[in-house]
Write an enzyme that holds these catalytic residues in place. Structure first.
Site, PDB file in Angstrom:
ATOM      1  N   GLY A  15       0.792  -1.227   0.000  1.00  0.00           N
ATOM      2  CA  GLY A  15       0.000   0.000   0.000  1.00  0.00           C
ATOM      3  C   GLY A  15       0.825   1.279   0.000  1.00  0.00           C
ATOM      4  N   ILE A  96      -9.984  -7.589 -12.929  1.00  0.00           N
ATOM      5  CA  ILE A  96     -11.358  -7.167 -12.661  1.00  0.00           C
ATOM      6  C   ILE A  96     -12.206  -7.376 -13.920  1.00  0.00           C
ATOM      7  CG2 ILE A  96     -10.672  -5.538 -10.858  1.00  0.00           C
ATOM      8  CD1 ILE A  96     -11.268  -3.320 -12.894  1.00  0.00           C
ATOM      9  N   ASN A 110      -5.472   2.542 -12.704  1.00  0.00           N
ATOM     10  CA  ASN A 110      -4.494   1.542 -12.248  1.00  0.00           C
ATOM     11  C   ASN A 110      -3.096   2.093 -12.429  1.00  0.00           C
ATOM     12  OD1 ASN A 110      -3.506  -1.071 -11.449  1.00  0.00           O
ATOM     13  ND2 ASN A 110      -3.070  -1.494 -13.601  1.00  0.00           N
ATOM     14  N   HIS A 112       0.775   0.628 -13.231  1.00  0.00           N
ATOM     15  CA  HIS A 112       1.497  -0.564 -13.659  1.00  0.00           C
ATOM     16  C   HIS A 112       2.988  -0.232 -13.717  1.00  0.00           C
ATOM     17  CE1 HIS A 112       2.115  -4.418 -15.551  1.00  0.00           C
ATOM     18  NE2 HIS A 112       2.889  -3.820 -16.447  1.00  0.00           N
ATOM     19  N   GLU A 177       6.326   6.169  -9.148  1.00  0.00           N
ATOM     20  CA  GLU A 177       4.905   5.836  -8.950  1.00  0.00           C
ATOM     21  C   GLU A 177       4.288   6.781  -7.924  1.00  0.00           C
ATOM     22  OE1 GLU A 177       4.217   1.740  -7.950  1.00  0.00           O
ATOM     23  OE2 GLU A 177       5.235   0.991  -9.724  1.00  0.00           O
TER      24      GLU A 177
END
Ligand code: GAR
Length: 204
Positions: A15, A96, A110, A112, A177
């Site tokens: 997380g 999903i 999302n 990646h 990220e």
């Protein structure tokens, strides 16, 4: 500035991306709030991060459902309960289905750990190393029904250095990220993202 965006985050692990988004919300950089965190794994450290921040943290075990669609129905029900407007996948290691996508059209993002369309799927950093790529990176994209194929919102590149291991490359990518994911959510929260087919543009 419009009203605060209600963000639901799906995780399976550490997380750290969730943390970067919670921090950006707390700092006022995102006009939004993480209203719930859902993990398919009971021991995901991200659940603790959420609880520490006073955010509802739920474990929804995919093994308790008959299939992907049934699991996604449970996800949708929970996300609706919290009136979620944007679904953020942050290290959620599940495929999903259209059940979730139809409930939140162009409202599922999302991250990646590769420069898509290179190296989709699992172990993207390992794929880049084994391929001999000299540049790697990460991609934030809207999710569509393919695996890592949806419209690209932001990307960041990092060098692949000689002697890199999966871990060292992963750490270099993650730094980026944690910069671009909150930024992409910020742009969304301000209504600045326009999607035309595959192409996402940012309004001035
Ligand atoms: C991130 O590096 C993310 O790019 C990757 O999982 C990690 C989760 O880290 N996602 C994927 O590989 C999706 N296919 P985090 O739990 O610390 O945010």
């Amino acid at each position: 500035m419009g009203k605060e965006l209600k963000i639901g985050v799906l995780i399976s692990g550490s997380g750290s991306n969730l943390q970067s988004i919670m921090d950006a919300c707390a700092a006022g950089a995102i006009n939004g709030r993480v209203v719930c965190v859902i993990s398919n794994k009971a021991d995901a450290f991200g659940l603790e991060r959420a609880r520490k921040a006073g955010i509802p943290a739920l474990h929804l075990d995919h093994r308790a459902y008959s299939g992907r669609e049934a699991y996604d129905e449970a996800l949708v029900a929970t996300l609706r309960e919290f009136e979620v407007e944007l679904v953020v996948l942050a290290g959620f290691m599940r495929i999903i289905t259209s059940v979730l996508l139809d409930a939140f059209p162009m409202r599922v993002m999302n991250i990646h750990p590769a420069l898509l369309p290179a190296f989709p799927g699992l172990h993207a950093q390992r794929q880049a190393l084994e391929y001999g790529a000299k540049v790697a990176g990460c991609t934030v994209h809207f999710v569509d029904c393919g695996t890592d194929t949806g419209p690209i919102i932001m990307q960041a590149a990092v060098p692949v250095l000689q002697g890199d291991t999966e871990e060292s490359l992963c750490a270099r990518i993650q730094k980026e990220e944690h910069r671009i994911y909150p930024e992409a959510v910020r742009l969304f929260s301000e209504g600045l993202l326009q999607v035309d087919g595959r192409v996402v543009t940012v309004s001035a």
